[in-house]
Design a protein around this motif. Structure first.
Motif, short mmCIF file in Angstrom:
data_model
loop_
_atom_site.label_atom_id
_atom_site.label_comp_id
_atom_site.label_asym_id
_atom_site.label_seq_id
_atom_site.Cartn_x
_atom_site.Cartn_y
_atom_site.Cartn_z
N ALA A 51 0.83 -1.20 0.00
CA ALA A 51 0.00 0.00 0.00
C ALA A 51 0.87 1.26 0.00
N LEU A 52 1.98 1.22 0.69
CA LEU A 52 2.85 2.38 0.79
C LEU A 52 3.62 2.64 -0.51
N LEU A 53 3.79 1.61 -1.33
CA LEU A 53 4.50 1.79 -2.60
C LEU A 53 3.84 2.83 -3.49
N VAL A 59 2.06 13.39 3.90
CA VAL A 59 0.64 13.71 3.78
C VAL A 59 0.36 14.93 4.63
N LYS A 60 -0.83 15.53 4.48
CA LYS A 60 -1.19 16.70 5.27
C LYS A 60 -1.60 16.27 6.67
N PRO A 70 1.14 7.95 7.88
CA PRO A 70 0.98 7.10 9.06
C PRO A 70 1.39 5.64 8.82
N LEU A 71 1.35 5.19 7.59
CA LEU A 71 1.78 3.82 7.29
C LEU A 71 3.26 3.60 7.60
N VAL A 72 4.06 4.65 7.51
CA VAL A 72 5.48 4.53 7.81
C VAL A 72 5.67 4.13 9.28
N ARG A 79 6.96 -4.17 12.42
CA ARG A 79 8.25 -4.85 12.27
C ARG A 79 8.88 -5.10 13.64
N ALA A 80 8.76 -4.14 14.54
CA ALA A 80 9.30 -4.32 15.89
C ALA A 80 8.53 -5.43 16.62
#
Length: 121
Positions: A51-53, A59-60, A70-72, A79-80
């Motif tokens: 989705a992030l690709l 973003v605002k 927010p996906l980052v 991952r953690a």
């Protein structure tokens, strides 16, 4: 001994993780649950990554300012979580010996052997 059956609904990434761990190590029921959760998390991470690709990295925000997508942050958190789940399995290192049937020793067997010889793991 029969191989551990993977949970239903795993995607390709989760199934790969299950096969690499669940079909090699003899895990207790609680460890199988942890592995299943890790596999589902890996699938979720893959979906968020895809989705992030196609999404912008910035973003605002609520005040109109540019902020990280927010996906980052979600990816980093998931991952953690996978790292913590896999760490909780306490799997032996690759260089540890295999037992006579070629399967890697479980972490419990390793701990018992170390305790028997007066060492800590």
């Amino acid at each position: 001994m029969a191989l551990n059956e993977p949970p239903e609904g795993l995607g390709p990434q989760g199934m790969t993780l299950w096969q690499e761990i669940g079909e090699v190590f003899e895990l207790r029921v609680d460890e199988l649950r942890i592995l299943g959760d890790a596999c589902r998390e890996v699938d979720l991470i893959e979906r968020m990554h895809v989705a992030l690709l196609d999404a912008p990295l910035l973003v605002k925000g609520s005040m109109g300012q540019e902020v990280a997508n927010p996906l980052v942050q979600e990816l980093r958190q998931h991952r953690a979580l996978v790292a913590r789940l896999l760490s909780a399995l306490k799997l032996p290192d690759d260089e540890e010996q295999e037992d006579t049937d070629g399967r890697a020793r479980s972490s419990q067997a390793r701990k018992a052997a170390l305790a028997r010889w007066g060492r800590t793991g």
